[in-house]
Design a protein around this motif. Structure first.
Motif, PDB file in Angstrom:
ATOM      1  N   ALA A  68       0.829  -1.204   0.000  1.00 17.07           N
ATOM      2  CA  ALA A  68       0.000   0.000   0.000  1.00 17.07           C
ATOM      3  C   ALA A  68       0.865   1.256   0.000  1.00 17.07           C
ATOM      4  O   ALA A  68       0.454   2.302  -0.485  1.00 17.07           O
ATOM      5  CB  ALA A  68      -0.955   0.000   1.190  1.00 17.07           C
ATOM      6  N   GLY A  69       2.044   1.165   0.521  1.00 15.84           N
ATOM      7  CA  GLY A  69       3.005   2.262   0.488  1.00 15.84           C
ATOM      8  C   GLY A  69       4.310   1.689  -0.036  1.00 15.84           C
ATOM      9  O   GLY A  69       4.421   0.500  -0.280  1.00 15.84           O
ATOM     10  N   GLY A  70       5.280   2.500  -0.208  1.00 18.77           N
ATOM     11  CA  GLY A  70       6.569   1.988  -0.652  1.00 18.77           C
ATOM     12  C   GLY A  70       7.228   1.166   0.442  1.00 18.77           C
ATOM     13  O   GLY A  70       6.875   1.287   1.626  1.00 18.77           O
ATOM     14  N   PRO A  71       8.192   0.334   0.067  1.00 17.27           N
ATOM     15  CA  PRO A  71       8.886  -0.493   1.058  1.00 17.27           C
ATOM     16  C   PRO A  71       9.559   0.325   2.166  1.00 17.27           C
ATOM     17  O   PRO A  71       9.702  -0.156   3.276  1.00 17.27           O
ATOM     18  CB  PRO A  71       9.936  -1.252   0.251  1.00 17.27           C
ATOM     19  N   SER A  72       9.914   1.557   1.853  1.00 16.14           N
ATOM     20  CA  SER A  72      10.573   2.382   2.878  1.00 16.14           C
ATOM     21  C   SER A  72       9.563   2.948   3.878  1.00 16.14           C
ATOM     22  O   SER A  72       9.946   3.465   4.913  1.00 16.14           O
ATOM     23  CB  SER A  72      11.360   3.516   2.225  1.00 16.14           C
ATOM     24  N   ALA A  73       8.268   2.826   3.578  1.00 18.30           N
ATOM     25  CA  ALA A  73       7.233   3.356   4.464  1.00 18.30           C
ATOM     26  C   ALA A  73       6.651   2.297   5.400  1.00 18.30           C
ATOM     27  O   ALA A  73       5.816   2.608   6.238  1.00 18.30           O
ATOM     28  CB  ALA A  73       6.108   3.969   3.628  1.00 18.30           C
ATOM     29  N   ILE A  74       7.101   1.042   5.248  1.00 17.06           N
ATOM     30  CA  ILE A  74       6.530  -0.045   6.046  1.00 17.06           C
ATOM     31  C   ILE A  74       7.624  -0.672   6.896  1.00 17.06           C
ATOM     32  O   ILE A  74       8.606  -1.210   6.377  1.00 17.06           O
ATOM     33  CB  ILE A  74       5.875  -1.113   5.142  1.00 17.06           C
ATOM     34  N   SER A  75       7.434  -0.616   8.207  1.00 19.72           N
ATOM     35  CA  SER A  75       8.421  -1.214   9.119  1.00 19.72           C
ATOM     36  C   SER A  75       8.040  -2.656   9.438  1.00 19.72           C
ATOM     37  O   SER A  75       6.867  -3.049   9.319  1.00 19.72           O
ATOM     38  CB  SER A  75       8.527  -0.410  10.406  1.00 19.72           C
ATOM     39  N   VAL A  76       9.019  -3.417   9.847  1.00 14.55           N
ATOM     40  CA  VAL A  76       8.777  -4.799  10.264  1.00 14.55           C
ATOM     41  C   VAL A  76       7.803  -4.822  11.441  1.00 14.55           C
ATOM     42  O   VAL A  76       6.912  -5.664  11.508  1.00 14.55           O
ATOM     43  CB  VAL A  76      10.114  -5.509  10.612  1.00 14.55           C
ATOM     44  N   ALA A  77       7.929  -3.866  12.351  1.00 14.01           N
ATOM     45  CA  ALA A  77       7.023  -3.810  13.512  1.00 14.01           C
ATOM     46  C   ALA A  77       5.579  -3.612  13.068  1.00 14.01           C
ATOM     47  O   ALA A  77       4.667  -4.215  13.642  1.00 14.01           O
ATOM     48  CB  ALA A  77       7.445  -2.687  14.460  1.00 14.01           C
ATOM     49  N   GLN A  78       5.341  -2.785  12.051  1.00 18.10           N
ATOM     50  CA  GLN A  78       3.974  -2.589  11.559  1.00 18.10           C
ATOM     51  C   GLN A  78       3.378  -3.901  11.063  1.00 18.10           C
ATOM     52  O   GLN A  78       2.211  -4.184  11.291  1.00 18.10           O
ATOM     53  CB  GLN A  78       3.952  -1.575  10.406  1.00 18.10           C
ATOM     54  N   LEU A 126      10.965  -2.493   5.193  1.00 19.40           N
ATOM     55  CA  LEU A 126      11.081  -3.507   4.144  1.00 19.40           C
ATOM     56  C   LEU A 126      12.171  -3.110   3.148  1.00 19.40           C
ATOM     57  O   LEU A 126      12.904  -3.960   2.647  1.00 19.40           O
ATOM     58  CB  LEU A 126       9.743  -3.702   3.433  1.00 19.40           C
ATOM     59  N   ALA A 127      12.301  -1.812   2.884  1.00 20.71           N
ATOM     60  CA  ALA A 127      13.349  -1.340   1.972  1.00 20.71           C
ATOM     61  C   ALA A 127      14.739  -1.673   2.515  1.00 20.71           C
ATOM     62  O   ALA A 127      15.630  -2.062   1.745  1.00 20.71           O
ATOM     63  CB  ALA A 127      13.219   0.158   1.744  1.00 20.71           C
ATOM     64  N   ASP A 128      14.929  -1.541   3.819  1.00 15.00           N
ATOM     65  CA  ASP A 128      16.220  -1.900   4.422  1.00 15.00           C
ATOM     66  C   ASP A 128      16.550  -3.363   4.140  1.00 15.00           C
ATOM     67  O   ASP A 128      17.689  -3.702   3.824  1.00 15.00           O
ATOM     68  CB  ASP A 128      16.205  -1.678   5.938  1.00 15.00           C
TER      69      ASP A 128
END
Length: 161
Positions: A68-78, A126-128
């Protein structure tokens, strides 16, 4: 503290989605094949991920899921939080009733650890993960195995016809 299969599989599936995002919508069947996660289990996880606006579904031919957002906007914790995973290291699940309804001697230590773990996973997107060379190597191997399996099925079908 332990992260159950639900949290592990959700992170794995979301990372797979992030790794293949340039290919357009990704089917859960493709994720299932690459990651060895049952399709029905993925359907349950993605229903929760969709409710938390981490993924969106695309219907029709060539449909599937996208971030739904870019990989850099989604954390593993989310991702872990979306599938209702607890990252609580306390024995009492943070309810302060560890020892006969009272706080035990080490309650605050384990509570602090839980906070550190959650912060650690919040700081990783996710981007990391996508940018890590070790993860890219594993993904390339999985893609290669999946292509070989698909080619084998096509050859078999052509022989039958």
């Amino acid at each position: 503290m332990r992260l159950t299969t639900k949290g592990r599989y959700a992170v794995t599936a979301m990372l797979d989605l992030a790794l293949h995002e340039t290919q357009g919508p990704i089917s859960l069947a493709d994720i299932s094949d690459r990651q060895g996660i049952s399709l029905s289990y993925l359907e349950q996880l993605f229903a929760k991920l969709r409710r938390h606006d981490l993924v969106r579904s695309v219907r029709g031919p060539g449909g599937g899921y996208q971030l739904a957002g870019g990989p850099s906007a989604i954390s593993v914790a989310q991702v872990v939080d979306a599938v209702s995973e607890s990252m609580d290291a306390t024995r009492c699940q943070g309810k302060v009733g560890c020892q006969s309804g009272e706080v035990c001697l080490t309650h605050h230590l384990w509570e602090d650890l839980s906070g550190q773990i959650h912060q650690f996973l919040t700081d990783i997107t996710l981007a990391d993960l996508v940018n890590r060379s070790d993860i890219q190597r594993v993904s390339a191997r999985q893609d290669s195995v999946q292509r070989a399996q698909q080619d084998s099925v096509h050859i078999t079908l052509n022989q039958i016809q």
